[in-house]
Design an enzyme around this catalytic site. Structure first.
Site, mmCIF file in Angstrom:
data_model
loop_
_atom_site.group_PDB
_atom_site.id
_atom_site.type_symbol
_atom_site.label_atom_id
_atom_site.label_comp_id
_atom_site.label_asym_id
_atom_site.label_seq_id
_atom_site.Cartn_x
_atom_site.Cartn_y
_atom_site.Cartn_z
ATOM 1 N N LYS A 175 0.859 -1.191 0.000
ATOM 2 C CA LYS A 175 0.000 0.000 0.000
ATOM 3 C C LYS A 175 0.896 1.243 0.000
ATOM 4 O O LYS A 175 1.450 1.636 1.016
ATOM 5 C CB LYS A 175 -0.916 0.041 1.237
ATOM 6 C CG LYS A 175 -2.025 1.068 1.033
ATOM 7 C CD LYS A 175 -2.411 1.857 2.270
ATOM 8 C CE LYS A 175 -1.604 3.051 2.612
ATOM 9 N NZ LYS A 175 -1.591 4.188 1.680
ATOM 10 N N GLU A 250 10.291 2.518 10.085
ATOM 11 C CA GLU A 250 11.247 3.622 9.929
ATOM 12 C C GLU A 250 10.424 4.895 9.977
ATOM 13 O O GLU A 250 9.473 5.055 9.202
ATOM 14 C CB GLU A 250 12.009 3.502 8.604
ATOM 15 C CG GLU A 250 13.042 2.392 8.603
ATOM 16 C CD GLU A 250 14.048 2.473 9.732
ATOM 17 O OE1 GLU A 250 14.314 3.594 10.210
ATOM 18 O OE2 GLU A 250 14.551 1.428 10.151
ATOM 19 N N CYS A 284 13.673 12.047 5.427
ATOM 20 C CA CYS A 284 13.697 11.651 6.837
ATOM 21 C C CYS A 284 15.038 12.010 7.453
ATOM 22 O O CYS A 284 15.139 12.219 8.655
ATOM 23 C CB CYS A 284 13.417 10.161 6.971
ATOM 24 S SG CYS A 284 14.442 9.170 5.896
ATOM 25 N N GLU A 385 9.689 17.426 14.268
ATOM 26 C CA GLU A 385 9.979 17.268 12.835
ATOM 27 C C GLU A 385 9.053 18.189 12.042
ATOM 28 O O GLU A 385 7.830 18.111 12.162
ATOM 29 C CB GLU A 385 9.755 15.819 12.403
ATOM 30 C CG GLU A 385 10.162 15.591 10.961
ATOM 31 C CD GLU A 385 9.872 14.184 10.447
ATOM 32 O OE1 GLU A 385 8.736 13.712 10.621
ATOM 33 O OE2 GLU A 385 10.781 13.567 9.858
#
Ligand code: NAD
Length: 496
Positions: A175, A250, A284, A385
């Site tokens: 997905k 992750e 990331c 973040e």
């Protein structure tokens, strides 16, 4: 051109059971629709999981070198289509073309690496303490995997998961992010052309809340590999552990570069520009914090600001563009909100800070490269973040102070230090609590033959990519075999 993409279930391209659709939009020009995709539901997931379950036994028993050969063929096809796919990555995700091509190259590198794993997948044979007895450990697949991926590396991250999952003998329900479905579809098309058998790889498009959680918690799914935000990763990992499912995640980062007083400042500025504004800060591993020794703080800040002021925003397909758009309206709003938070926290806005709407950029999600100075470690812009072109510059008294600031966040993906002092670099290498540490290089630029992943809230479970502790560990489990060919009862030596 608008691509009408479909799900791929049990070897067939099919529409979603309920016929609802979503659009994938070019973030540099929102009038450009890249694809129309099915908004799948639970029925589609059920069909895909059943197909993967049914295909598992045959695929598990296909010799691993044969599984690897299909992936090596996919590597060749990816090479042939690199230019076209690189352009598609840029059009659908927004990163500049050289980075779009880099995304494809990572998929190619991973295909060659993992395809070749089909001839390795090594276990271990060790001597037995008894005569006429063998002892060995072998890697076996885990079963049916759900692979859930984000939009920022729309080919590379799916490739990082699909190739090792398949070569290890698992079957897959994939997905991808609903923001980059066309890229994901191309990767599946390539594997189909390379000869992947029906049911082994299934693709279901849709939203995270619509089908992601349903897929991950499906009773017939054995393992989940997720890349995306920490909030979703943590939620999935809580649910999966309640269901006794294997899961690796992750997740987010708040990566930092340390610039020491003995570091080469020109090099550090290049690293900060590339790490902070490459992929529009949407990696990331993006360097969203630069921690500078107080002796060179002012000089670094002025050099960094000057270099950032030269960056040109625009459509990533144009050679003149250095920084593309952010992915979508909600990301744009989030980044602009963080800029307001930074101002309220009394960080000093040195450059940027606004949406950029000049000329053709008015049609896309552009934000000026933004630098805050005078940022202190506890400010939200230094802790959370942001995932956009916003960099916080902070001051440190010495190396120890700098390392403490780097480590004092909940994330632990990547860090870097610029120094010419071998002792500084050795201490940084030892004490930086991140999965990746770069010396005299930026926080980005991982190579696929080494494990990839983070500590703390950046990573859970196994690492990705190659090398010891990499993705093959994620997609296999160990089985130990003892074979006694003495023809009599032998007992372990207990009375030594
Ligand atoms: P996201 O968490 O919103 O979505 C990631 C994927 O999960 C998408 O496919 C999405 O549809 C799906 N999803 C969303 N909600 C879900 C739910 N409740 N259940 C199951 N699936 C769900 O992340 P994003 O915005 O696509 O990507 C950006 C994030 O990814 C950033 O935080 C970034 O740091 C992280 N990221 C991490 C790495 C890494 O290797 N550590 C790499 C790339 C991106």
């Amino acid at each position: 051109m608008v691509e009408k993409v479909r799900n791929f279930i049990n070897g067939k391209w099919v529409n979603a059971a309920e016929g609802r659709m979503l659009k994938s939009i070019n973030p540099a020009d929102t009038t450009d629709t890249v694809g129309i995709i099915p908004r799948s539901g639970q029925k589609d997931i059920d069909m895909a999981v059943t197909a993967a379950r049914n295909a598992y036994n045959k695929w598990r028993l296909t010799p691993a070198p044969g599984r690897g050969e299909i992936i090596l063929k996919a590597a060749e096809l990816l090479c042939k289509r690199k230019q076209e796919l690189g352009g598609l990555v840029t059009r659908e995700m927004g990163k500049v073309l050289p980075e779009g091509l880099g995304d494809v190259q990572e998929a190619i590198d991973m295909a060659y690496y993992m395809g070749s794993e089909g001839r390795r997948l090594a276990g271990e044979t060790v001597p037995s303490e008894l005569a006429n007895k063998d002892c060995k450990s072998v890697r076996v697949p885990i079963g049916v995997f759900a692979l859930i991926t984000p939009w920022n590396f729309p080919l590379a991250i799916p490739a990082w998961k699909i190739f090792p999952a398949l070569v290890s003998g698992n079957t897959v329900v994939f997905k991808p992010s609903s923001y980059t479905p066309v890229c994901a579809t191309k990767l599946v098309e390539i594997l189909v052309e390379a000869g992947i058998p029906d049911g082994v790889l299934n693709l279901v498009h849709g939203t995270g809340d619509g089908i992601g959680e349903y897929l991950a918690t499906h009773p017939k799914i054995d393992g989940v590999s997720f890349t995306g935000s920490t909030s979703v990763g943590e939620k999935l990992s809580r649910i999966c552990s309640a269901f006794d499912k294997e899961i690796s995640c992750e997740m987010g980062g708040k990566n930092a570069i340390i610039v020491m007083d003995d570091g080469k400042l020109e090099l550090a500025v290049e690293g900060a520009i590339w790490g902070g504004f490459g992929t529009t800060g949407q990696r990331c591993t993006a360097a969203s914090r630069i921690i500078v020794h107080e002796a060179v703080y002012n000089k670094f800040l002025s050099m960094f600001t000057k270099a950032a002021s030269k960056l040109r925003l625009g459509n990533g397909l144009l050679k003149t563009t250095d920084v593309g758009p952010v992915i979508n309206d909600s990301q744009m709003e989030k980044v602009l909100d963080y800029i307001e938070i930074g101002k309220k926290e009394r960080a000093r806005l040195v450059i940027g800070g606004k949406a950029y709407k000049k000329g053709p950029c008015a049609k896309g999600y552009f934000i000026e490269p933004t630098i805050f100075a005078g940022v202190t470690p506890k400010m939200r812009i230094a802790q959370e973040e942001i995932f956009g072109p916003v960099v916080s510059v902070m001051k440190a008294k010495n190396l120890e102070d700098a390392i403490r600031i780097v480590n004092d966040v909940k994330y632990g993906l990547s860090s870097a230090i610029y120094t010419q002092d071998v002792n500084n670099s050795a201490i940084a290498e030892r004490d930086l609590d991140t999965g990746l540490v770069y010396i005299n290089a930026s926080t980005i630029g991982a190579e696929i033959q080494l494990p990839f992943g983070g500590t703390k809230k950046s990573g859970l479970g196994h690492r990705e990519a190659g090398g010891k502790g990499g993705a093959i560990d994620m997609f296999t489990k160990w089985k130990v075999i003892y074979r006694d060919y003495s023809g009599r009862l032998q007992k372990a030596q207990i009375d030594k």
